[in-house]
Design an enzyme around this catalytic site. Sequence first.
Site, PDB file in Angstrom:
ATOM      1  N   ARG A 174      37.434  57.491  52.431  1.00  0.00           N
ATOM      2  CA  ARG A 174      36.836  56.979  53.665  1.00  0.00           C
ATOM      3  C   ARG A 174      35.343  56.671  53.526  1.00  0.00           C
ATOM      4  O   ARG A 174      34.572  56.850  54.471  1.00  0.00           O
ATOM      5  CB  ARG A 174      37.085  57.947  54.832  1.00  0.00           C
ATOM      6  CG  ARG A 174      38.557  58.211  55.121  1.00  0.00           C
ATOM      7  CD  ARG A 174      39.290  56.932  55.535  1.00  0.00           C
ATOM      8  NE  ARG A 174      40.712  57.178  55.724  1.00  0.00           N
ATOM      9  CZ  ARG A 174      41.642  56.949  54.797  1.00  0.00           C
ATOM     10  NH1 ARG A 174      41.313  56.464  53.614  1.00  0.00           N
ATOM     11  NH2 ARG A 174      42.912  57.193  55.033  1.00  0.00           N
ATOM     12  N   SER A 224      43.845  57.812  63.229  1.00  0.00           N
ATOM     13  CA  SER A 224      43.559  59.190  62.812  1.00  0.00           C
ATOM     14  C   SER A 224      42.145  59.546  63.245  1.00  0.00           C
ATOM     15  O   SER A 224      41.179  58.895  62.839  1.00  0.00           O
ATOM     16  CB  SER A 224      43.694  59.333  61.294  1.00  0.00           C
ATOM     17  OG  SER A 224      45.020  59.093  60.892  1.00  0.00           O
ATOM     18  N   GLU A 294      36.603  60.974  61.929  1.00  0.00           N
ATOM     19  CA  GLU A 294      36.695  59.680  61.237  1.00  0.00           C
ATOM     20  C   GLU A 294      36.194  58.573  62.179  1.00  0.00           C
ATOM     21  O   GLU A 294      35.744  57.532  61.730  1.00  0.00           O
ATOM     22  CB  GLU A 294      38.150  59.422  60.841  1.00  0.00           C
ATOM     23  CG  GLU A 294      38.335  58.286  59.872  1.00  0.00           C
ATOM     24  CD  GLU A 294      39.739  58.253  59.290  1.00  0.00           C
ATOM     25  OE1 GLU A 294      40.444  57.257  59.522  1.00  0.00           O
ATOM     26  OE2 GLU A 294      40.135  59.217  58.612  1.00  0.00           O
TER      27      GLU A 294
END
Length: 301
Positions: A174, A224, A294
């Site tokens: 990420r 998510s 996130e």
Amino acid sequence: MDLYKELCSITGEKHVLKNEPMSRHTTFRIGGAADYFVMPSDTEEIRQIVGLCKRNGVPYYVIGNGSNLLVGDKGYRGVIVQVFKNMNEIRVEGETLHVQAGALLSKAAAAACEAGLTGLEFASGIPGTLGGAVRMNAGAYGGEMKQVLNSAVVLTPEGEVLTLSVDEMKMGYRTSIVSKKDYIVLEAALGLAPGDQVQIRARMEELKEKRVTRQPLEYGSAGSTFKRPEGYFAGKLIEDAGLRGFRLGNAQVSEKHCGFVINLGGATAREVMDLMDEVVRRVEETSGVRLEPEVKRIGEF
């Protein structure tokens, strides 16, 4: 300086909106108004917008489809630059897919399938754009962008256009050099392989079925909500903390998948943020693991 007029002179008046509700531009369906919302059509327009903002000390933030974003209820003071439908071209050259930053990943995956190219099936259900996916090295079901990326063209904060190889992109879980140095992705070349179109389509359908049955796609969310902690799964930690279905106002930890925070309808950004903070606190209390969001937060809450 009349910022509105300056922006209009760069992109044309129809591509500049004032006091634009960000709830229209995020998959959470949440967010107050941005002072200015600009939709550039090419690299030069992006360069000029960023330069204008920097020269005048005006905050700016680049978005795509708004799929990984929580905007505060009081909105964003500054300029939102949306790299999306005006920069969404996809073309196939042999086994390489050239994709502009504003193209949806689902469209890129469909184009690859149409061309009989395999490797991008994992991305077919990710709701974001190519630019955001490269920036955060998006992934799903065992695949991630760094596996297919050959190179990316980026704009630096100083206005320089660079072409970076996948190694130079320094892609990790990420993250990438794009997020670390605040570059703007303009386009990317994806290296794929010849495949059987029927099998590619079947794999995409299989992954779609998994998403539909396991994820709360009927509600607004940012996918998510938390990054995967090393050695753990965020959803399992949240469930083990007794938070399945946990709710603050109209924000809720999904009962279908605990890794998703959802908007039941009419949730505020403050409710989502407070719920996320409470999830982090309780998970750390019960497991000793600190979850990292996130979802990016911008604006005034």
